[in-house]
Write an enzyme that holds these catalytic residues in place. Structure first.
Site, PDB file in Angstrom:
ATOM      1  N   HIS A   1       0.832  -1.210   0.000  1.00  0.00           N
ATOM      2  CA  HIS A   1       0.000   0.000   0.000  1.00  0.00           C
ATOM      3  C   HIS A   1       0.867   1.260   0.000  1.00  0.00           C
ATOM      4  O   HIS A   1       0.572   2.237  -0.685  1.00  0.00           O
ATOM      5  CB  HIS A   1      -0.904   0.033   1.238  1.00  0.00           C
ATOM      6  CG  HIS A   1      -1.904  -1.065   1.314  1.00  0.00           C
ATOM      7  ND1 HIS A   1      -1.801  -2.121   2.194  1.00  0.00           N
ATOM      8  CD2 HIS A   1      -3.048  -1.277   0.612  1.00  0.00           C
ATOM      9  CE1 HIS A   1      -2.832  -2.923   2.041  1.00  0.00           C
ATOM     10  NE2 HIS A   1      -3.602  -2.445   1.091  1.00  0.00           N
TER      11      HIS A   1
ATOM     12  N   SER B   1       0.386  -8.882   1.291  1.00  0.00           N
ATOM     13  CA  SER B   1      -1.060  -8.870   1.444  1.00  0.00           C
ATOM     14  C   SER B   1      -1.382  -8.759   2.924  1.00  0.00           C
ATOM     15  O   SER B   1      -0.646  -9.281   3.773  1.00  0.00           O
ATOM     16  CB  SER B   1      -1.660 -10.164   0.887  1.00  0.00           C
ATOM     17  OG  SER B   1      -3.028 -10.292   1.243  1.00  0.00           O
TER      18      SER B   1
ATOM     19  N   ARG C   1      -3.562 -10.352   4.313  1.00  0.00           N
ATOM     20  CA  ARG C   1      -3.864 -11.721   4.743  1.00  0.00           C
ATOM     21  C   ARG C   1      -2.615 -12.461   5.233  1.00  0.00           C
ATOM     22  O   ARG C   1      -2.726 -13.431   5.982  1.00  0.00           O
ATOM     23  CB  ARG C   1      -4.495 -12.507   3.594  1.00  0.00           C
ATOM     24  CG  ARG C   1      -5.861 -11.988   3.173  1.00  0.00           C
ATOM     25  CD  ARG C   1      -6.301 -12.624   1.867  1.00  0.00           C
ATOM     26  NE  ARG C   1      -7.563 -12.069   1.407  1.00  0.00           N
ATOM     27  CZ  ARG C   1      -8.751 -12.655   1.575  1.00  0.00           C
ATOM     28  NH1 ARG C   1      -8.813 -13.827   2.197  1.00  0.00           N
ATOM     29  NH2 ARG C   1      -9.851 -12.092   1.132  1.00  0.00           N
TER      30      ARG C   1
END
Length: 281
Positions: free
Chosen positions: A36, A186, A188
């Site tokens: 990000h 990620s 996750r």
């Protein structure tokens, strides 16, 4: 750094900007990481003004347990953003602010882009993505918006969204950021044990080998080879591996020199679903 929760206040803040036509948007669901951060940095480099949205969108989850488990780390997210720039506007709306009482996605015709791979296994997922992204574009009215290539199918869906809805925003795709051992970054990944996170490097290693094979071998043979890599490995469950045309996401039949192809993969590790992809030519 302004942190804003309502559409009204965001509109007021955007009216204060000097360069209203030079506005970058980075839509996120929070739990921010270096992937990000790379999107945000690129937006800051290319725009005088940047909005980062943090919103866990319920309409793109077809699994309620997955939605419930999605990490919420707002304080850490704001800290990461502030370390990039204190001039960024952060938009953190509640679900009721976006959807009011009607928490259902719109229905779009994405010309088949949503029917393969992720769309085959996640009902209505891309309608949910389209709904929230269109709403964010309407609220923020950016000139550019930034999305990672890790979710390449999503990137193509959003490009199609701007086309069919006639939204005047330039969609910027950004390269996949990887951990040291190759696993695509990620949110996750944080749900994996340290040992399994290292083992998950197999996903990217498999993609790289598939890319090497693509130069000389038939796509169906490559697909069978990938299936074999995961078949007898109890730590992984392969959901799909596909090689598709980059533009239409149509699965390959006969390789055509003038066509760009990409390989896509989805794997379950410790009940965590991971996706990745790689350009083949």
């Amino acid at each position: 750094m302004p942190v804003i929760q309502t559409k009204t206040k965001l509109t007021e803040e955007l009216k204060k900007l000097k360069h209203k036509l030079d506005l970058g948007l980075v839509p996120t669901m929070g739990a921010l990481h270096n992937g990000h951060a790379s999107l945000i940095k690129k937006a800051v480099e290319q725009n005088n003004n940047v909005v980062v949205s943090i919103f866990v969108n319920p309409t793109q989850f077809n699994n309620k347990e997955d939605l419930d488990k999605y990490p919420k780390t707002l304080d850490a997210d704001i800290k990461l953003i502030s370390e990039i720039s204190n001039d960024i506007i952060v938009f953190t709306p509640e679900v009721s602010e976006i959807y009011q009482e009607n928490i259902v996605p719109k229905t779009y015709d994405f010309d088949g882009l949503d029917k393969v791979m992720e769309g085959e296994f996640r009902d209505d997922h891309f309608n949910g993505v389209g709904t929230i992204v269109e709403e964010l574009f309407k609220i923020v009215q950016p000139s550019k918006a930034y999305f990672g290539e890790k979710d390449f199918q999503q990137l193509r869906i959003i490009q199609k969204l701007t086309e069919i809805q006639h939204i005047p925003v330039e969609i910027i795709g950004c390269e996949i950021v990887r951990e040291g051992h190759g696993l695509a970054m990620s949110s996750r990944n944080e749900r994996l044990s340290k040992n399994t996170r290292q083992k998950a490097a197999l996903i990217y290693e498999t993609l790289k080998t598939a890319k090497n094979k693509f130069g000389t071998e038939n796509a169906l043979i490559i697909k069978d080879w990938v299936n074999d890599q995961f078949k007898n490995n109890k730590d992984f469950k392969l959901e799909y591996f596909d090689i598709t045309d980059v533009e239409t996401l149509t699965p390959i039949k006969n390789k055509i020199k003038s066509v760009k192809y990409r390989a896509f993969i989805a794997v379950y590790v410790e009940n965590v679903r991971l996706i990745d992809n790689i350009a083949l030519n």
